[in-house]
Scaffold this motif. Structure first.
Motif, PDB file in Angstrom:
ATOM      1  N   ALA A   1       0.805  -1.133  -0.022  1.00  0.00           N
ATOM      2  CA  ALA A   1       0.071  -0.270   0.112  1.00  0.00           C
ATOM      3  C   ALA A   1       0.946   1.149  -0.028  1.00  0.00           C
ATOM      4  CB  ALA A   1      -1.217  -0.065   1.390  1.00  0.00           C
ATOM      5  N   LYS A   2       2.011   1.203   0.468  1.00  0.00           N
ATOM      6  CA  LYS A   2       2.894   2.268   0.507  1.00  0.00           C
ATOM      7  C   LYS A   2       4.174   2.141  -0.840  1.00  0.00           C
ATOM      8  CE  LYS A   2       3.415   3.400   5.367  1.00  0.00           C
ATOM      9  NZ  LYS A   2       4.213   3.053   6.595  1.00  0.00           N
ATOM     10  N   ALA A   3       4.675   0.872  -0.775  1.00  0.00           N
ATOM     11  CA  ALA A   3       5.509   0.650  -1.843  1.00  0.00           C
ATOM     12  C   ALA A   3       5.134   1.141  -3.291  1.00  0.00           C
ATOM     13  CB  ALA A   3       6.151  -0.758  -1.720  1.00  0.00           C
ATOM     14  N   VAL A   4       3.843   0.693  -3.513  1.00  0.00           N
ATOM     15  CA  VAL A   4       3.489   0.703  -4.999  1.00  0.00           C
ATOM     16  C   VAL A   4       3.440   2.468  -5.422  1.00  0.00           C
ATOM     17  CG1 VAL A   4       1.748   0.350  -6.579  1.00  0.00           C
ATOM     18  CG2 VAL A   4       2.670  -1.482  -5.189  1.00  0.00           C
ATOM     19  N   PRO A   5       2.403   2.782  -4.617  1.00  0.00           N
ATOM     20  CA  PRO A   5       2.355   4.544  -4.711  1.00  0.00           C
ATOM     21  C   PRO A   5       3.703   5.479  -4.734  1.00  0.00           C
ATOM     22  CG  PRO A   5       0.734   3.825  -3.155  1.00  0.00           C
ATOM     23  CD  PRO A   5       1.645   2.755  -3.391  1.00  0.00           C
ATOM     24  N   LEU A   6       4.503   5.002  -3.698  1.00  0.00           N
ATOM     25  CA  LEU A   6       5.847   5.683  -3.790  1.00  0.00           C
ATOM     26  C   LEU A   6       6.690   5.050  -5.089  1.00  0.00           C
ATOM     27  CD1 LEU A   6       6.869   5.422  -0.110  1.00  0.00           C
ATOM     28  CD2 LEU A   6       6.444   7.831  -1.472  1.00  0.00           C
ATOM     29  N   GLY A   7       6.545   4.000  -5.474  1.00  0.00           N
ATOM     30  CA  GLY A   7       7.426   3.626  -6.825  1.00  0.00           C
ATOM     31  C   GLY A   7       6.939   4.168  -8.045  1.00  0.00           C
ATOM     32  N   VAL A   8       5.628   4.434  -8.021  1.00  0.00           N
ATOM     33  CA  VAL A   8       4.896   5.242  -9.179  1.00  0.00           C
ATOM     34  C   VAL A   8       5.427   6.375  -9.198  1.00  0.00           C
ATOM     35  CG1 VAL A   8       2.968   5.994 -10.367  1.00  0.00           C
ATOM     36  CG2 VAL A   8       2.870   3.616  -9.408  1.00  0.00           C
ATOM     37  N   MET A   9       5.376   7.359  -7.997  1.00  0.00           N
ATOM     38  CA  MET A   9       5.850   8.759  -8.086  1.00  0.00           C
ATOM     39  C   MET A   9       7.507   8.725  -8.141  1.00  0.00           C
ATOM     40  SD  MET A   9       3.036  10.084  -7.794  1.00  0.00           S
ATOM     41  CE  MET A   9       3.371  11.673  -7.736  1.00  0.00           C
ATOM     42  N   SER A  10       8.037   7.709  -7.887  1.00  0.00           N
ATOM     43  CA  SER A  10       9.550   7.904  -7.917  1.00  0.00           C
ATOM     44  C   SER A  10       9.911   7.750  -9.500  1.00  0.00           C
ATOM     45  CB  SER A  10      10.351   6.892  -7.421  1.00  0.00           C
ATOM     46  OG  SER A  10      10.246   6.921  -5.856  1.00  0.00           O
ATOM     47  N   ALA A  11       9.180   6.942 -10.039  1.00  0.00           N
ATOM     48  CA  ALA A  11       9.269   6.865 -11.643  1.00  0.00           C
ATOM     49  C   ALA A  11       8.882   7.825 -12.502  1.00  0.00           C
ATOM     50  CB  ALA A  11       8.696   5.579 -11.918  1.00  0.00           C
ATOM     51  N   PHE A  12       7.935   8.726 -11.849  1.00  0.00           N
ATOM     52  CA  PHE A  12       7.508   9.640 -12.784  1.00  0.00           C
ATOM     53  C   PHE A  12       8.015  11.089 -12.259  1.00  0.00           C
ATOM     54  CE2 PHE A  12       3.220   7.414 -13.870  1.00  0.00           C
ATOM     55  CZ  PHE A  12       4.019   6.284 -14.632  1.00  0.00           C
ATOM     56  N   ARG A  13       8.778  11.007 -11.115  1.00  0.00           N
ATOM     57  CA  ARG A  13       9.533  12.326 -10.678  1.00  0.00           C
ATOM     58  C   ARG A  13      10.233  12.892 -11.750  1.00  0.00           C
ATOM     59  NH1 ARG A  13      12.405  10.380  -6.188  1.00  0.00           N
ATOM     60  NH2 ARG A  13      10.329  10.912  -5.253  1.00  0.00           N
ATOM     61  N   ASN A  14       9.974  14.280 -11.772  1.00  0.00           N
ATOM     62  CA  ASN A  14      10.676  14.867 -13.011  1.00  0.00           C
ATOM     63  C   ASN A  14      10.027  14.490 -14.426  1.00  0.00           C
ATOM     64  OD1 ASN A  14      12.262  17.561 -13.623  1.00  0.00           O
ATOM     65  ND2 ASN A  14      13.914  15.885 -14.007  1.00  0.00           N
TER      66      ASN A  14
ATOM     67  N   MET B   1       8.759  -1.775 -12.461  1.00  0.00           N
ATOM     68  CA  MET B   1       8.344  -2.426 -11.133  1.00  0.00           C
ATOM     69  C   MET B   1       8.184  -3.841 -11.108  1.00  0.00           C
ATOM     70  SD  MET B   1       5.260  -1.106  -8.859  1.00  0.00           S
ATOM     71  CE  MET B   1       5.846   0.508  -8.427  1.00  0.00           C
ATOM     72  N   ILE B   2       9.225  -4.625 -10.259  1.00  0.00           N
ATOM     73  CA  ILE B   2       9.174  -6.113 -10.594  1.00  0.00           C
ATOM     74  C   ILE B   2       8.467  -6.460  -9.105  1.00  0.00           C
ATOM     75  CG2 ILE B   2      10.805  -7.950 -10.675  1.00  0.00           C
ATOM     76  CD1 ILE B   2      12.816  -5.828 -11.915  1.00  0.00           C
TER      77      ILE B   2
ATOM     78  N   GLU C   1      -3.324  -6.491  -7.469  1.00  0.00           N
ATOM     79  CA  GLU C   1      -3.386  -5.592  -6.512  1.00  0.00           C
ATOM     80  C   GLU C   1      -2.534  -4.372  -6.837  1.00  0.00           C
ATOM     81  OE1 GLU C   1      -1.666  -7.655  -2.941  1.00  0.00           O
ATOM     82  OE2 GLU C   1      -1.573  -5.604  -1.631  1.00  0.00           O
ATOM     83  N   VAL C   2      -1.244  -4.807  -7.292  1.00  0.00           N
ATOM     84  CA  VAL C   2      -0.385  -3.662  -7.701  1.00  0.00           C
ATOM     85  C   VAL C   2      -0.834  -2.845  -8.741  1.00  0.00           C
ATOM     86  CG1 VAL C   2       1.932  -3.394  -8.914  1.00  0.00           C
ATOM     87  CG2 VAL C   2       1.633  -5.067  -7.040  1.00  0.00           C
TER      88      VAL C   2
ATOM     89  N   LEU D   1      -3.210  -0.383  -7.493  1.00  0.00           N
ATOM     90  CA  LEU D   1      -2.771   0.648  -6.625  1.00  0.00           C
ATOM     91  C   LEU D   1      -2.089   1.617  -7.646  1.00  0.00           C
ATOM     92  CD1 LEU D   1      -1.271  -1.664  -3.757  1.00  0.00           C
ATOM     93  CD2 LEU D   1      -2.629   0.498  -3.330  1.00  0.00           C
ATOM     94  N   ALA D   2      -1.102   1.251  -8.377  1.00  0.00           N
ATOM     95  CA  ALA D   2      -0.355   1.995  -9.402  1.00  0.00           C
ATOM     96  C   ALA D   2      -1.345   2.828 -10.203  1.00  0.00           C
ATOM     97  CB  ALA D   2       0.344   1.012 -10.172  1.00  0.00           C
ATOM     98  N   ALA D   3      -2.533   2.220 -10.839  1.00  0.00           N
ATOM     99  CA  ALA D   3      -3.445   3.055 -11.624  1.00  0.00           C
ATOM    100  C   ALA D   3      -3.913   4.144 -10.702  1.00  0.00           C
ATOM    101  CB  ALA D   3      -4.288   2.231 -12.094  1.00  0.00           C
ATOM    102  N   ALA D   4      -4.302   3.934  -9.745  1.00  0.00           N
ATOM    103  CA  ALA D   4      -4.997   4.929  -8.780  1.00  0.00           C
ATOM    104  C   ALA D   4      -4.063   6.178  -8.453  1.00  0.00           C
ATOM    105  CB  ALA D   4      -5.417   4.513  -7.456  1.00  0.00           C
ATOM    106  N   THR D   5      -2.561   5.775  -8.258  1.00  0.00           N
ATOM    107  CA  THR D   5      -1.848   6.807  -8.093  1.00  0.00           C
ATOM    108  C   THR D   5      -1.511   7.676  -9.196  1.00  0.00           C
ATOM    109  OG1 THR D   5      -0.630   5.017  -6.603  1.00  0.00           O
ATOM    110  CG2 THR D   5       0.537   7.202  -7.205  1.00  0.00           C
TER     111      THR D   5
END
Ligand code: NAD
Length: 487
Positions: free
Chosen positions: A273-286, A297-298, A306-307, A310-314
């Motif tokens: 629930a934390k790792a996926v949204p943060l992963g999306v935001m890290s990938a899309f930063r800048n 994201m592996i 589930e991933v 979470l990723a689409a919602a983010t």
């Protein structure tokens, strides 16, 4: 239709049409210029002078003449200059943030919170290092001296324009080197402001020089120059290889910070629930335009649904729009060529049969102008697909499934790159064990805070050499052994 708040930064033609050589703003040898385009509006906002090989010769001559004095100056006096530059960056942070936003579309909040302060950190780190670095050590009766390598050519990209400049200029001049900087021709405005503040800091003439221009003209002239001792380039693999080729006949040192395709490995015990949204935001930063962006994201195959959710919602909640708006998280892609490249890669993902979770081709709705790409996520991506292998440099994330830990690590290592990697797990011992099996210059466990002292650079085709902190500083030093020096 979205309307654009206007950017308050106005380019001063006195500096944009000149080069900074030998302590002054000098006329270029040719009247040619290059347009700078605001990616949010697609309008030309400035013309910068376009350098030629002769301009490089003048800048190198100034740097060469300044080298004996600067390299012999005390570490304390160089630290004082760096301290002044640091102070001026912080003092002029708003102007720098506006210039960055104008030249490459950074959301103004991001430019203020990240692009400028992190750039300042490289200067602070270099200043602080000088207070404790030991330029001479003893190995028995042999003295090991670390001496500045000489005149350095520094070539930087458009994605983190100021940050990449300070990551090179600060350690180089701290080491006692003199420099010729060529910023990206696509985002040269913050570099001009940086040159002005270096001038205002009172650096002796010739220590820092700036020549704007294209890669094939100014970049190659720097790389091939017989009177330059070292080149540091951050950019694409193509440019990095061309620079190394041009530099080879003069046997200069070449450090390269090049591309990446960084994995983000979620172990089964991670807090999804934390790792996926943060992963999306890290990938899309800048807007995904970071060489270290974790764009693969592996994840465990039985957690795929589930991933994806979470990723689409983010991604769907990210505000993409006018970089001048305080609410904007992602502005446009920095330039047209990059926008087109991102479109080509999204199309490749669709054609190759990856599952589109969100986003897709075209501009973000409501934007007829501006290089606004849609945050895009593909799932069920096979590691062999182009979108999983090639650097995209835009807001495009691949979700790749694994069945076993060995397979996950093999996928993480399955590209020609090795710049950065992330591992997510609630079991730190397990995360550490996985980190040791990843072939990358930097592994980040559970999204730690940025550490400007952590060396940064690539394994494999992500480059050679390291930047940041003491490792970055030492790239600008030669090693001399004085044998028989005595006790
Ligand atoms: P680019 O390679 O087009 O340009 C980078 C710089 O190299 C520019 O200043 C350009 O003018 C110059 N250049 C281009 N051709 C040259 C040549 N033949 N000789 C000398 N100089 C030349 O890259 P870009 O599009 O500005 O930046 C994006 C790329 O940079 C991405 O591939 C990204 O991964 C990489 N990058 C790497 C890091 C890192 O630290 N590893 C950081 C940021 C960006």
């Amino acid at each position: 239709m979205t309307t654009h708040a206007s950017n308050s930064y106005r380019v001063d033609p006195h500096i944009s049409q000149r080069f900074y050589i030998n302590g002054q703003w000098s006329e270029p040898v040719s009247p040619a210029s290059l347009p700078v385009v605001n990616p949010a509006t697609e309008t030309v906002v400035a013309e910068v002078a376009r350098g030629m090989a002769e301009d490089v010769d003048l800048a190198v001559a100034a740097a060469r003449a300044a080298f004996p004095g600067w390299s012999a100056s005390s570490a304390a006096s160089r630290a004082a200059f760096l301290g002044k530059i640091h102070e001026l960056i912080l003092e002029r942070k708003e102007e720098l943030a506006q210039a960055l936003s104008l030249e490459m579309g950074a959301a103004i909040g991001f430019a203020r919170a990240m692009q400028v302060p992190l750039a300042a950190e490289h200067v602070r780190v270099a200043r602080d290092l000088l207070t404790r670095y030991r330029f001479q050590t003893l190995e028995g009766s042999t003295a090991i001296e670390r001496e500045p390598i000489g005149v350095c050519g520094l070539i930087t990209p458009w994605n983190w324009p100021l940050y990449q400049i300070t990551a090179k200029v600060a350690p180089a001049i701290a080491a006692g080197c003199t420099v010729v900087l060529k910023p990206s021709e696509l985002s040269p405005l913050s570099a001009l402001l940086f040159a002005q503040l270096v001038h205002d800091a009172g650096l002796p003439p010739g220590v820092f020089n700036l020549v704007n221009g294209s890669g094939p003209e100014v970049g190659e002239a720097i790389a091939a120059h017989a009177d330059i001792d070292m080149i540091s380039i951050t950019g694409s693999n193509r440019a990095g290889a061309l620079v190394a080729q041009a530099a080879a006949p003069t046997v200069k040192r070449v450090t390269q910070e090049l591309g990446g395709k960084s994995p983000n490995l979620l172990l089964p015990d991670a807090d999804f629930a934390k790792a996926v949204p943060l992963g999306v935001m890290s990938a899309f930063r800048n807007v995904g335009q970071s060489c270290s962006a974790p764009t693969r994201m592996i994840v465990p195959r039985d957690r795929l649904a589930e991933v994806e959710a979470l990723a689409a919602a983010t991604a769907n909640a990210i505000i993409v729009g006018d970089p001048q708006s305080e609410d904007t998280v992602l502005g446009p892609i920095a330039n047209e060529a990059q926008f087109k490249r991102v479109q080509v890669m999204i199309e490749a993902g669709l054609n190759e049969g990856a599952k589109l979770v969100c986003g897709g081709l075209g501009r973000v709705a409501g934007h007829a102008k501006g290089f606004y790409a849609r945050p895009t996520i593909f799932s069920e991506v096979d590691s062999s697909l182009r979108i999983a292998q090639e650097e995209i440099f835009g807001p495009v994330l691949c979700i790749i499934a694994y069945d076993t830990l060995d397979e996950a690590i093999a996928i993480a290592n399955d590209t020609v790159y090795g710049l950065s990697a992330h591992v997510q797990s609630q079991d730190l011992d397990q995360a550490r064990a996985v980190a040791s099996r990843i072939r990358a210059g930097q592994v980040l466990l559970n999204y730690p805070a940025w550490n400007p002292m952590a060396p940064f650079g690539g394994y494999k085709r992500s480059g050679n050499g390291r930047e940041f902190g003491v490792y970055g500083f030492e790239e600008y030093l030669e090693t001399k052994a004085i044998v028989g020096f005595g006790e």
